[in-house]
Design an enzyme around this catalytic site. Sequence first.
Site, short mmCIF file in Angstrom:
data_model
loop_
_atom_site.label_atom_id
_atom_site.label_comp_id
_atom_site.label_asym_id
_atom_site.label_seq_id
_atom_site.Cartn_x
_atom_site.Cartn_y
_atom_site.Cartn_z
N ASN A 111 2.79 6.83 9.32
CA ASN A 111 2.84 5.43 9.79
C ASN A 111 4.29 5.05 10.03
O ASN A 111 5.17 5.47 9.28
CB ASN A 111 2.26 4.52 8.69
N HIS A 113 6.83 1.86 10.07
CA HIS A 113 6.87 0.51 9.50
C HIS A 113 8.26 -0.09 9.75
O HIS A 113 9.27 0.58 9.53
CB HIS A 113 6.58 0.57 8.00
N SER A 140 11.07 2.77 8.95
CA SER A 140 10.74 3.96 8.16
C SER A 140 9.48 4.62 8.71
O SER A 140 8.57 3.92 9.17
CB SER A 140 10.44 3.57 6.70
N ASP A 149 1.76 0.75 2.76
CA ASP A 149 3.18 1.02 3.10
C ASP A 149 3.92 1.68 1.93
O ASP A 149 5.14 1.51 1.78
CB ASP A 149 3.92 -0.27 3.51
C1 GAR Z 1 6.15 -1.77 15.46
O1 GAR Z 1 7.30 -2.53 15.23
C2 GAR Z 1 5.69 -1.08 14.19
O2 GAR Z 1 6.76 -0.64 13.39
C3 GAR Z 1 4.92 -2.19 13.52
O3 GAR Z 1 4.19 -2.80 14.54
C4 GAR Z 1 4.96 -2.70 15.76
C5 GAR Z 1 4.06 -2.12 16.83
O4 GAR Z 1 4.68 -2.21 18.06
N1 GAR Z 1 4.05 -1.68 12.49
C6 GAR Z 1 3.74 -2.35 11.40
O5 GAR Z 1 4.16 -3.47 11.16
C7 GAR Z 1 2.82 -1.62 10.44
N2 GAR Z 1 2.88 -2.17 9.14
P1 GAR Z 1 4.10 -1.40 19.31
O6 GAR Z 1 2.62 -1.75 19.40
O7 GAR Z 1 4.87 -1.93 20.49
O8 GAR Z 1 4.32 0.05 19.05
#
Ligand code: GAR
Length: 228
Positions: A111, A113, A140, A149
């Site tokens: 994942n 994060h 991360s 997480d």
């Molecule tokens: C990203 O910033 C990712 O790190 C975050 O969601 C966004 C997705 O963007 N993930 C989380 O918060 C998971 N806990 P994207 O759809 O443009 O890839």
Amino acid sequence: MTVTQDARLVVLLSGRGTNYAALQAAANDWLGARIAGIISDRPTAPALDLAHRHGTDSVCVDRGQHPDRTTFEASLAAAIDGFESSHIVLAGFMRVLSADFVRRYHGKMINIHPSLLPRYRGLHTHQRALDAGDAEHGASVHFVTPELDGGPVISQVRMPVLPRDDAASLSERLLALEHRLLPSTMALMLQSLVELRDGELYVENKKLDHPLQLGSDLDDRGRLTERV
Ligand code: GAR
């Protein structure tokens, strides 16, 4: 780069899919794996259109069409297994998964994060970094374990928090770095350079005592530097 034979990635997501697009670009170019498909839990996720434009298979496993988490996760597992994937990438997949589901894909599911874990698990990570007055922020990539997480952190990317930053500017700057961190970390996994053994991380058979830092320990193509 020596990679796992026939590596097939499945990307789980809920929204835009810019991290998926970064992985797709790497897969088209240098990664040595193909994206077998993407799975969204939301029928309106813009990433579904993006996958269509890339010619990548996509499936929507709509949480709203399932009465409870157990039936939703059974459909999700069937979709993942239908793609015969070797690795599963959560890239903006905004659902908490049960311990049973996570165990099923132990050591194969990562994942990304948007925080320097273990700081700021969960939501609103950019605002929380600002509120805490952090001088540094980052992202991360970790193995997914039953704790939200909370799995062992494989890699991180860091950036300074600037005096005029707000949550939107932090998020935008960090996203560009996420797009480098995720393919690089995936490349490490594909070369079997990183492994989870009894809950501990090993890189090239050595126990890892800190997450690999993009730029100093790890380059953009998943190559380890002398430092590691
Ligand atoms: C990203 O910033 C990712 O790190 C975050 O969601 C966004 C997705 O963007 N993930 C989380 O918060 C998971 N806990 P994207 O759809 O443009 O890839």
